[in-house]
Design an enzyme around this catalytic site. Structure first.
Site, PDB file in Angstrom:
ATOM      1  CE  LYS A  12      46.045  36.759  39.796  1.00  0.00           C
ATOM      2  NZ  LYS A  12      46.862  37.919  39.466  1.00  0.00           N
TER       3      LYS A  12
ATOM      4  CD  GLU B 136      48.771  38.906  34.185  1.00  0.00           C
ATOM      5  OE1 GLU B 136      49.249  37.848  34.633  1.00  0.00           O
ATOM      6  OE2 GLU B 136      48.282  39.021  33.055  1.00  0.00           O
TER       7      GLU B 136
ATOM      8  NE  ARG C  69      50.497  28.556  43.934  1.00  0.00           N
ATOM      9  CZ  ARG C  69      50.282  29.643  43.194  1.00  0.00           C
ATOM     10  NH1 ARG C  69      51.264  30.238  42.570  1.00  0.00           N
ATOM     11  NH2 ARG C  69      49.074  30.137  43.079  1.00  0.00           N
TER      12      ARG C  69
HETATM   13  P1  ATP Z   1      47.171  32.945  40.511  1.00  0.00           P
HETATM   14  O1  ATP Z   1      47.976  31.696  40.377  1.00  0.00           O
HETATM   15  O2  ATP Z   1      46.176  32.921  41.592  1.00  0.00           O
HETATM   16  O3  ATP Z   1      46.592  33.424  39.239  1.00  0.00           O
HETATM   17  P2  ATP Z   1      49.397  34.576  40.135  1.00  0.00           P
HETATM   18  O4  ATP Z   1      50.658  34.043  40.675  1.00  0.00           O
HETATM   19  O5  ATP Z   1      49.163  34.431  38.689  1.00  0.00           O
HETATM   20  O6  ATP Z   1      48.200  34.020  40.981  1.00  0.00           O
HETATM   21  P3  ATP Z   1      50.177  37.296  40.226  1.00  0.00           P
HETATM   22  O7  ATP Z   1      49.325  38.479  40.146  1.00  0.00           O
HETATM   23  O8  ATP Z   1      51.078  36.993  39.096  1.00  0.00           O
HETATM   24  O9  ATP Z   1      49.209  36.077  40.504  1.00  0.00           O
HETATM   25  O10 ATP Z   1      50.973  37.242  41.594  1.00  0.00           O
HETATM   26  C1  ATP Z   1      51.517  38.328  42.283  1.00  0.00           C
HETATM   27  C2  ATP Z   1      52.461  37.789  43.311  1.00  0.00           C
HETATM   28  O11 ATP Z   1      51.772  36.992  44.263  1.00  0.00           O
HETATM   29  C3  ATP Z   1      53.523  36.910  42.683  1.00  0.00           C
HETATM   30  O12 ATP Z   1      54.771  37.311  43.201  1.00  0.00           O
HETATM   31  C4  ATP Z   1      53.153  35.526  43.103  1.00  0.00           C
HETATM   32  O13 ATP Z   1      54.269  34.724  43.225  1.00  0.00           O
HETATM   33  C5  ATP Z   1      52.446  35.767  44.440  1.00  0.00           C
HETATM   34  N1  ATP Z   1      51.493  34.704  44.717  1.00  0.00           N
HETATM   35  C6  ATP Z   1      50.474  34.302  43.945  1.00  0.00           C
HETATM   36  N2  ATP Z   1      49.840  33.249  44.485  1.00  0.00           N
HETATM   37  C7  ATP Z   1      50.480  32.975  45.647  1.00  0.00           C
HETATM   38  C8  ATP Z   1      50.312  31.993  46.668  1.00  0.00           C
HETATM   39  N3  ATP Z   1      49.347  31.069  46.602  1.00  0.00           N
HETATM   40  N4  ATP Z   1      51.159  32.031  47.719  1.00  0.00           N
HETATM   41  C9  ATP Z   1      52.111  32.947  47.794  1.00  0.00           C
HETATM   42  N5  ATP Z   1      52.333  33.889  46.871  1.00  0.00           N
HETATM   43  C10 ATP Z   1      51.535  33.909  45.800  1.00  0.00           C
HETATM   44 MG    MG Z   2      50.586  34.949  37.318  1.00  0.00          MG
END
Ligand code: ATP
Ligand code: MG
Length: 551
Positions: A271, A35, A261
């Site tokens: 983020k 996102e 994760r």
């Molecule tokens: P955050 O929790 O940091 O805001 P998010 O999951 O909301 O991250 P997205 O932009 O939705 O961020 O994530 C894009 C992809 O990255 C998703 O498929 C998510 O599962 C993966 N991802 C995010 N954080 C991690 C992590 N700590 N380890 C592995 N994959 C991750």
């Molecule tokens: Mg997310």
């Protein structure tokens, strides 16, 4: 060990089985779906390596898709940074760059389809009531009084929602599933909400925006993704993922798989939290070299090879775990040892005058730029009667196990001569300001002294007359505790910030060859660590170096 190999392979095993069974006609299509609401971090890097890596290994394709369903928090700045990060990591989406927002019309049409099939309805409860009616883990939900609106009324209201006739929060579109479901995600989840907001891609066209949980499976289906890999927190969302692809006439039925994760010691991987650090100016920006963002580690000097090796080393598992940040640092050191150009830099200098060396003489020593790789060639290192050494390499009253410089003792200046300390000069406060030494001319090239002595201690040095200055930035951990997000109720993770995470050194003396340091290169300042030019703040004549990692 066994288990690690097993765990590393669970997604590969699934993919291999699907290839063998011809489940998707042999196709392997994955996607990385960020996102665009912030900069990517090391956790995302793991997901990128996994998704792009699987596609590459099984001759498939990985899509880069922006899941841009929430205009409130999204921005093109983030879109651009994410593209740059994926490329830097060494991956290529070819022409498979997509935006969930490109599917808004299709998603809308499918919502109309669901309404017509009596599988979605317009709800007019407000946010608080929706929450109240949803129940919780112990309490079943109850049906909204608007749940039995007729198909005609729903179609009419939904269209008017789209046309902007209602204000935010007045209505929502919800799936009609089961308010008694033990899985809260199945209690008539939201499909659309009204948001009168400009979108970075679609502008003012839409007054309603789809929810991530609705847009995501259907975007996967549109793109004919085969393996939709996400993190564990989406496990409970999988039934709704399946509901979407089962109840909408999609061209393909992807399946979702979850992995744990990445969590790491001393780092924060969210983020939202990283955005707080940026907004509150607790760091210099998303690309502050202390940040666990990809742009931060890039600027810090970590290499994409190190990042990819790290992803391989930690593997992919289904169980949550906390990875020691030192594993990443080890991967960085391993790669830098291989690629870094060597140089000598004195961070905390004391002046050494070599009294028996001609005052106007300069020697040019040709020194290897890499001890194990001749392709790195040689560099010129100047020697003269005035050199600088590290303050810590001199002890006035040395311990028995101190093999560096001390009064009356000898030490080898790396790549040059053995010197002996004859006199110690101090300022009125008693601080050592200069050492008078003699050098032994027969010791060049590692040879023993005139008396046949081999000198144990070897220290780095820089010729004073030929040295250059630069600002050197040393980084400590951004957080002072291994688990910064673990704070007592009422406290904030920011309380765990390390107040000493940045040390700026302006006194350093650098060997002359570094006046032409290349921003694309990494350096090992011998005995002090790995360094690189700071790509943002460094300028010709006012160089700034970051310490990437200690040796
Ligand atoms: P955050 O929790 O940091 O805001 P998010 O999951 O909301 O991250 P997205 O932009 O939705 O961020 O994530 C894009 C992809 O990255 C998703 O498929 C998510 O599962 C993966 N991802 C995010 N954080 C991690 C992590 N700590 N380890 C592995 N994959 C991750
Ligand atoms: Mg997310």
């Amino acid at each position: 060990m066994e288990q690690k190999i097993e765990a590393q392979n669970f997604l590969r095993q699934i993919v291999e089985k699907d290839i063998k069974n011809n489940t998707y006609g042999g196709r392997v299509v994955t996607r990385f779906p960020p996102e665009p609401n912030g900069y990517l971090h090391i956790g995302h890097a793991k997901s990128i390596c996994l998704n792009f890596g699987l596609a590459a290994d099984y001759k498939g394709q990985c899509h880069l898709r922006f899941d841009d369903t929430n205009p409130e928090t999204e921005d093109v700045e983030y879109v651009e940074s994410i593209k740059a990060d994926v490329k830097w990591l060494g991956f290529d989406w070819n022409d498979h760059l997509f935006y969930a927002s490109d599917y808004f019309q299709q998603l809308y049409d499918w919502a109309v389809y669901l309404i017509k099939n009596n599988k979605a309805y317009v709800d007019s409860l407000n946010e608080e009531q929706v929450k109240e009616y949803r129940g919780d883990f112990n309490r079943p939900g109850k049906d909204s009084p608007y749940r039995d609106r007729s198909v005609e009324e729903n179609l009419d209201l939904f269209e008017r929602m789209k046309n902007g006739e209602f204000s935010e929060g007045q209505h929502t579109l919800r799936a009609k599933i089961d308010m008694q479901s033990p899985n809260i995600n199945m209690r008539d989840p939201l499909l659309y909400r009204i948001k009168k907001m400009k979108h970075h891609n679609t502008g003012d066209k839409w007054n309603i925006y789809p929810m991530y949980d609705y847009a995501h499976p259907l975007s996967d289906a549109i793109e004919k993704i085969t393996h939709s890999i996400c993190t564990l927190e989406f496990q409970d969302h999988r039934p709704f993922y399946d509901w979407c692809v089962d109840n909408v006439p999609v061209p393909a039925k992807p399946r979702q798989y979850e992995f744990a994760r990445l969590n790491m010691t001393y780092l924060v991987m969210s983020k939202r939290k990283l955005l707080q650090l940026v907004k509150e100016k607790l760091v210099s920006g998303w690309d502050d070299p202390r940040m666990p963002t990809i742009s931060g580690i890039r600027r810090r000097g970590y290499t994409p090879e190190a990042m990819r090796n790290f992803a391989k080393r930690i593997g992919v598992a289904k169980a949550e775990s906390l990875i020691d940040v030192e594993i990443l640092e080890d991967c960085v050191k391993e790669d830098l040892d291989r690629v870094a150009y060597r140089a000598m830099v004195v961070l905390d200098p004391i002046k050494v005058t070599i009294t028996n060396y001609e005052a106007n003489k300069t020697e040019e020593l040709n020194v290897s730029s890499h001890p194990k790789n001749e392709a790195y060639g040689k560099r010129k290192v100047y020697f003269s009667n005035e050199v600088f050494i590290e303050r810590a390499d001199f002890m006035e009253n040395p311990d028995a196990d101190f093999f560096r410089l001390a009064p009356g003792k000898e030490v080898r200046l790396r790549n040059a001569y053995v010197i002996r300390c004859e006199e110690v000069l101090k300022d009125p406060a008693g601080r050592v300001i200069e050492l008078k030494c003699v050098y032994d001319p027969v010791t060049l090239g590692g040879k023993p002294t005139a008396e046949g002595k081999k000198v144990k201690g070897i220290i780095h040095w820089v010729s004073g007359k030929h040295s250059i200055s630069a600002e050197i930035r040393l980084y400590g951990r951004l957080f002072k505790v291994p688990d910064p997000e673990n704070v007592p109720a009422g406290q904030d993770f920011k309380a765990n910030l390390n107040p000493n995470s940045l040390t700026v050194i302006k006194t350093a003396k650098l060997e002359h060859s570094l006046s032409e340091a290349d921003v694309a290169r990494k350096y090992q300042f011998e005995r002090t660590g790995y360094f690189c030019i700071d790509s943002k703040d460094s300028q010709p004549g006012a160089l700034v170096f970051n310490r990437i990692v200690e040796l």
